[in-house]
Design a protein around this motif. Structure first.
Motif, PDB file in Angstrom:
ATOM      1  N   ILE A 344       1.052  -1.144  -0.018  1.00 23.28           N
ATOM      2  CA  ILE A 344       0.158   0.156   0.173  1.00 23.28           C
ATOM      3  C   ILE A 344       0.800   1.300   0.141  1.00 23.28           C
ATOM      4  N   GLU A 345       1.979   1.193   0.814  1.00 26.20           N
ATOM      5  CA  GLU A 345       2.755   2.376   1.071  1.00 26.20           C
ATOM      6  C   GLU A 345       3.360   2.747  -0.447  1.00 26.20           C
ATOM      7  N   LYS A 346       3.934   1.640  -1.225  1.00 27.35           N
ATOM      8  CA  LYS A 346       4.543   1.647  -2.615  1.00 27.35           C
ATOM      9  C   LYS A 346       3.611   2.179  -3.632  1.00 27.35           C
ATOM     10  N   ALA A 347       2.370   1.945  -3.672  1.00 27.98           N
ATOM     11  CA  ALA A 347       1.339   2.098  -4.170  1.00 27.98           C
ATOM     12  C   ALA A 347       0.896   3.742  -4.421  1.00 27.98           C
ATOM     13  N   VAL A 348       0.939   4.035  -3.199  1.00 30.66           N
ATOM     14  CA  VAL A 348       0.819   5.530  -2.851  1.00 30.66           C
ATOM     15  C   VAL A 348       1.582   6.336  -3.275  1.00 30.66           C
ATOM     16  N   ALA A 349       3.024   6.113  -2.996  1.00 30.15           N
ATOM     17  CA  ALA A 349       4.145   6.742  -3.480  1.00 30.15           C
ATOM     18  C   ALA A 349       4.098   6.684  -4.966  1.00 30.15           C
ATOM     19  N   ALA A 350       3.760   5.626  -5.554  1.00 27.73           N
ATOM     20  CA  ALA A 350       3.758   5.555  -7.018  1.00 27.73           C
ATOM     21  C   ALA A 350       2.856   6.366  -7.862  1.00 27.73           C
ATOM     22  N   THR A 351       1.804   7.039  -6.847  1.00 25.14           N
ATOM     23  CA  THR A 351       1.029   7.807  -7.610  1.00 25.14           C
ATOM     24  C   THR A 351       1.079   9.412  -6.763  1.00 25.14           C
ATOM     25  N   GLY A 352       2.081   9.614  -6.574  1.00 22.78           N
ATOM     26  CA  GLY A 352       2.451  10.722  -5.916  1.00 22.78           C
ATOM     27  C   GLY A 352       1.739  11.125  -4.481  1.00 22.78           C
ATOM     28  N   GLY A 353       1.358  10.246  -3.754  1.00 14.46           N
ATOM     29  CA  GLY A 353       0.808  10.212  -2.520  1.00 14.46           C
ATOM     30  C   GLY A 353      -0.827  10.434  -2.776  1.00 14.46           C
TER      31      GLY A 353
END
Length: 534
Positions: A344-353
């Motif tokens: 989940i943390e990686k997915a959020v980071a990949a979309t710029g938060g």
């Protein structure tokens, strides 16, 4: 009027409320509400009964419940030992045409007298002329007879599928036991184990009626197939979907379906499609939940396995997050929780938060072995928890003494810690794994009494208000639906439950004994044992 109305956990009580057009329009005193009545208004005297918001059951499998209702009951109450189960299967086989399948559900290897799993040799004693499939209570394992093994071509040369376990004897031959979906699919394909058409519809109708009888007004069906989605739509079209359903599909299932990504994707008050269910690990009872430390009863380095490899989990969560779809990740073991939060943390980071639209968040399911540091991380990431607190009653003794050991076992389902950290949470029963009964689940959250009568982890007990929130206000947040349900307030759906006692006012030991008198969805009575609400 003249009732004990609890608009929301922790809120001041009222005595009356008004409903119009399927929604609450006012809540307050008898005098306030009667002042709104007109010549055509129906006035119902509650006669001192208690009214609470409709219960939101955030993790159930209604189609499986319906399917299990026609299978042989393999639970330990009905079949306390393997011999009695073999006899029950033989009796069913005797009335089943040769070659047709015989199935059973609810077997728990740690509860039968023999304290072991089933083998093909056991099941062959029931019949060698019928394919026999017995499902483990957890839903994460099954057992088959020799006929099934032969029909499916499973033998010592069959490779172990990633994320699954084919149990073998000392010679390397399959015993007939399969753990986790990748292995289970070797012998039972999803389309073979699921009823279709009217049989599926009837199973869902039975499950809906059962949920209504215990006060459920909204449910989250966790892991639907296209056939199940279509069945819900048929019921909806016929006016038979008496409760509100939010459906979570397996990864990829929603592709090609005419659904949107938001919390009200079907644009209908009774059916929402859009969430995705991911089963990242297995069951602690089957030693397939992914832990960071070895199982207490196995020792060595046996910590269970991930059903979804970490890299694949990262990719699935990323794709769902980019599409704006909420993921609900099955996580029993603490290693599975670590990896789910990583994804989940990686997915959020990949979309710029970027966060999900509609005011709802990704969620973790069960969180049985949740650690304190993981609770803090969930809070920081904005991840919700749907807590399977019934584990405390049904398996708490064995987790403490057998699977996890005293320290880890005593703090399973740490609801007090979750609530104190202000992590959004809900309670659930995972029916048919445990019976659907919100008041019993609340009772378990408040008392943490095991099947053996012990108090398990008393520091994780919660107050009745918190437990009630887990089925009402807090549960509504998990689906991003606080603006339409979860409380008795003007503008929200008129979903409520009439009880013969106040769960926040009775002694903690009496919560499970409160009876549901009526269940109302959108102002319509869908269940009642009280003539006042017939």
């Amino acid at each position: 009027m003249r009732g004990v109305v609890l608009p929301a956990p922790g809120a001041a009580s009222a005595t009356a409320f008004a409903v119009s057009g399927g929604r609450f329009v006012a809540v307050g005193s008898d005098e306030d509400i009667l002042a709104l009545a007109g010549p055509a208004t129906e006035v119902v005297d509650l006669g001192g009964r208690t009214v609470v918001p409709g219960f939101i059951e955030t993790h159930v499998h209604p189609h499986m419940s319906g399917m299990n209702s026609v299978a042989v009951d393999a639970g330990s109450d009905a079949c306390p030992d393997i011999e009695s189960l073999v006899a029950a299967l033989a009796a069913r086989a005797a009335e089943t045409p040769v070659g047709q399948p015989v199935s059973a559900s609810g077997f728990d290897d740690s509860l039968v007298a023999e304290d072991r799993g089933l083998t093909a040799a056991d099941l062959d004693r029931a019949s060698v002329d019928h394919p026999i499939v017995v499902r483990h209570l957890s839903g994460h394992g099954l057992y088959v007879n020799s006929l099934v093994l032969r029909n499916k071509g499973v033998d010592r040369d069959t490779e172990e599928p990633e994320g699954g376990v084919v149990v073998r004897d000392s010679a390397g031959d399959p015993t007939g036991e399969f753990r986790e979906i990748p292995a289970m699919r070797l012998v039972v394909a999803p389309e073979e184990s699921m009823p279709t058409g009217e049989d599926l519809d009837e199973g869902l109708r039975r499950a809906l009626a059962q949920m209504a009888s215990v006060g459920v007004t909204t449910f989250h069906d966790m892991f639907v197939t296209p056939a199940v989605i279509d069945s819900y739509r048929r019921l909806l079209g016929r006016g038979e979907l008496i409760l509100r359903g939010r459906l979570y599909a397996g990864f990829g299932t929603l592709e090609g379906f005419s659904v949107e990504s938001g919390p009200h994707a079907e644009a209908d008050e009774h059916l929402v499609v859009g969430g995705v269910k991911l089963i990242s690990d297995g069951s602690i009872q089957l030693h397939t939940g992914a832990l960071t430390e070895p199982y207490h009863d196995l020792g060595g380095c046996h910590c269970g396995e991930m059903a979804i490899p970490p890299a694949d989990l990262d990719e699935m969560v990323r794709r769902c997050h980019e599409a704006g779809r909420q993921v609900a990740i099955h996580t029993n073991g603490d290693r599975a929780i670590d990896l789910a939060l990583d994804a989940i943390e990686k997915a959020v980071a990949a979309t710029g938060g970027a966060q999900l639209p509609g005011g709802f968040a990704h969620r973790l399911e069960h969180v049985q072995a949740l650690r304190n540091d993981q609770i803090e991380r969930m809070r920081d990431l904005g991840v919700s928890a749907s807590v399977f607190v019934n584990h405390v009653y049904y398996w708490g003794d064995r987790h403490r003494d057998r699977f996890l050991g005293p320290e880890r076992g005593s703090r399973i389902s740490p609801l007090a810690s979750i609530s104190t950290a202000q992590v959004p949470f809900a309670l659930h029963c995972d029916s048919p794994v445990t019976p659907v009964n919100p008041l019993f689940t609340m009772h378990t959250a408040v008392n943490r009494i095991t099947r053996g009568g012990a108090v398990l982890g008393p520091e994780e007990r919660v107050g009745a208000d918190t437990a009630l929130a887990g089925y009402t206000t807090s549960a509504a947040r998990l689906g991003g639906e606080s603006n339409v349900k979860g409380a008795i307030a003007p503008g929200l759906f008129a979903d409520f439950v009439v009880l013969d006692g106040d769960p926040t006012g009775v002694a903690p030991s009496a919560i499970k004994d409160i009876a549901v008198l009526a269940t109302v969805v959108g102002g319509r009575v869908v269940y009642s044992t009280d003539p006042t609400f017939s």
